[in-house]
Design a protein around this motif. Structure first.
Motif, PDB file in Angstrom:
ATOM      1  N   LYS A 249     -10.807  10.898  -1.202  1.00 42.87           N
ATOM      2  CA  LYS A 249     -10.105  10.156  -0.159  1.00 42.87           C
ATOM      3  C   LYS A 249      -9.856   8.717  -0.593  1.00 42.87           C
ATOM      4  N   ASP A 250      -8.688   8.204  -0.234  1.00 42.54           N
ATOM      5  CA  ASP A 250      -8.403   6.794  -0.503  1.00 42.54           C
ATOM      6  C   ASP A 250      -8.965   5.938   0.620  1.00 42.54           C
ATOM      7  N   THR A 251      -8.693   4.638   0.614  1.00 41.46           N
ATOM      8  CA  THR A 251      -9.258   3.740   1.620  1.00 41.46           C
ATOM      9  C   THR A 251      -8.706   3.998   3.018  1.00 41.46           C
ATOM     10  N   ARG A 252      -7.621   4.740   3.104  1.00 40.19           N
ATOM     11  CA  ARG A 252      -7.066   5.132   4.398  1.00 40.19           C
ATOM     12  C   ARG A 252      -7.631   6.465   4.874  1.00 40.19           C
TER      13      ARG A 252
ATOM     14  N   LEU B 225      -6.912   0.827  -3.969  1.00 40.12           N
ATOM     15  CA  LEU B 225      -6.808   1.519  -2.687  1.00 40.12           C
ATOM     16  C   LEU B 225      -7.495   2.883  -2.717  1.00 40.12           C
ATOM     17  N   GLY B 226      -8.224   3.165  -3.800  1.00 34.19           N
ATOM     18  CA  GLY B 226      -8.986   4.399  -3.875  1.00 34.19           C
ATOM     19  C   GLY B 226      -8.164   5.619  -4.228  1.00 34.19           C
ATOM     20  N   ARG B 227      -6.997   5.420  -4.808  1.00 35.70           N
ATOM     21  CA  ARG B 227      -6.120   6.552  -5.124  1.00 35.70           C
ATOM     22  C   ARG B 227      -6.237   6.954  -6.582  1.00 35.70           C
TER      23      ARG B 227
ATOM     24  N   GLU C 195       0.827  -1.203   0.000  1.00 34.22           N
ATOM     25  CA  GLU C 195       0.000   0.000   0.000  1.00 34.22           C
ATOM     26  C   GLU C 195       0.863   1.255   0.000  1.00 34.22           C
TER      27      GLU C 195
ATOM     28  N   ARG D 200      -9.757   5.298 -10.002  1.00 41.26           N
ATOM     29  CA  ARG D 200      -9.005   4.991  -8.783  1.00 41.26           C
ATOM     30  C   ARG D 200      -8.350   3.622  -8.842  1.00 41.26           C
TER      31      ARG D 200
END
Length: 335
Positions: A274-277, A244-246, A98, A241
């Protein structure tokens, strides 16, 4: 090529799966790869290799290692060396991947990691990552401690070679629009792989869209505005994305690539995604000490919010000045 800021956790030093071998026309980056990618040399001598650590301190175990330590990551296909500075013994391989999605610029689902000591690396010199060597392949659910990864050790990152991904990654790292145009990044492409030749209709369009996005993500990370412009003009989606949603803007922000950031913003990239974090491009820039990139996105956010394209008019906005006074504060909530 875009400009990267100093103070990075990512540093490139001297350079040292089944689809057919990469297209010779794409070529590989050799010992000059790190410099041509615009990452710059290591600012400090690299840590001692894992083998020398073991040799000098046979009793050294990860239990005795620092709570947080650095490892080097070698991108096999290009010869580039990166440094991951915030590793822990209990960190899983998935967690490392990640972070490498931002540090190395290769999406998580295309990464294959292995850990070899110096002797193993010499014995495998010239061999592809797809050899299937049992020792060293790191599974996502395992920890660095499980694999005896020591401070200063070298982890090899290979790109999955199926379906022509290695060719695409190499062309994107190089930033050559003419090479990318031959590798299936727009719907008019004649490029086919053993897998994609069976695709039609929406399935074909989705395959092309994914390849265009991966190329955009990598070129944004490396700072190749000409290649980015080509991809964006031929349909690459800057809002798409990774797993990881980036977005591509996350990648550009991680490296502080101002040219990449400006171009993506002009095509509608969002500083709020926003990403998964839960990290936005702006918060990633802040975490990785990319101050100029963070300021550029901060200014863009407030110009959009106030409905103006004139920075002078923005200066009259009281809300902007209140936000600016707390800009960069760790206590300040993320935008």
């Amino acid at each position: 090529m875009g400009r990267a800021e100093g103070g990075s956790r990512v540093r490139a030093g001297a350079p040292l799966e089944g689809a057919p071998d990469p297209n010779p026309a794409v070529g590989r980056l050799g010992r000059r790869g790190a410099c041509s990618a615009g990452l710059g040399p290591l600012l400090a001598p690299p840590p001692a290799p894992a083998s020398s650590i073991r040799a000098s301190s046979p009793a050294l175990a990860l239990d005795q290692a620092p709570d947080v330590f650095a490892v080097r990551v070698l991108l096999e296909e290009t010869g580039e060396m990166f440094q991951a500075a915030s590793c822990r013994g209990d960190m899983t391989v998935r967690e490392l991947k990640e972070e490498l999605e931002l540090l190395v610029g290769v999406p998580l689902d295309l990464q294959r990691l292995r850990y070899l000591d110096q002797g193993d690396q010499r014995s495998l010199k010239g061999q592809a990552c797809g050899t299937g060597r049992k020792a060293g392949v790191l599974m996502d659910e395992t920890t660095l401690k499980f694999h005896d990864v020591v401070p200063g050790g070298i982890i090899s990152l290979c790109v999955w070679q199926y379906d022509g991904w290695t060719e695409l990654v190499l062309a994107a790292v190089e930033g050559d629009p003419s090479k990318l145009s031959c590798l299936g990044v727009d719907e008019g492409s004649l490029y086919r792989t053993a897998n994609s030749k069976h695709f039609e209709g929406e399935r074909w369009k989705e395959w092309i869209a994914q390849r265009a996005f991966v190329a955009l993500y990598i070129t944004s990370h490396r700072g190749h505005p000409d290649a980015m412009q080509y991809l964006l003009e031929h349909g690459a989606n800057c809002l798409r994305r990774t797993l990881l949603g980036r977005t591509a803007l996350h990648a550009a922000a991680a490296m502080g690539r101002l040219d990449s950031i400006n171009l993506l913003l002009s095509y509608g990239a969002s500083v709020n995604d926003k990403d998964t974090r839960g990290e936005t491009p702006m918060s990633i820039a802040r975490r990785m000490n990319r101050r100029h990139g963070e300021r550029r996105m901060f200014l863009f956010y407030w110009m959009t919010k106030s409905g103006t394209t004139d920075p002078k008019k923005l200066m009259a906005n009281k809300a902007f000045h209140r936000a600016k006074s707390g800009f960069g504060s760790k206590k300040k909530s993320q935008i």
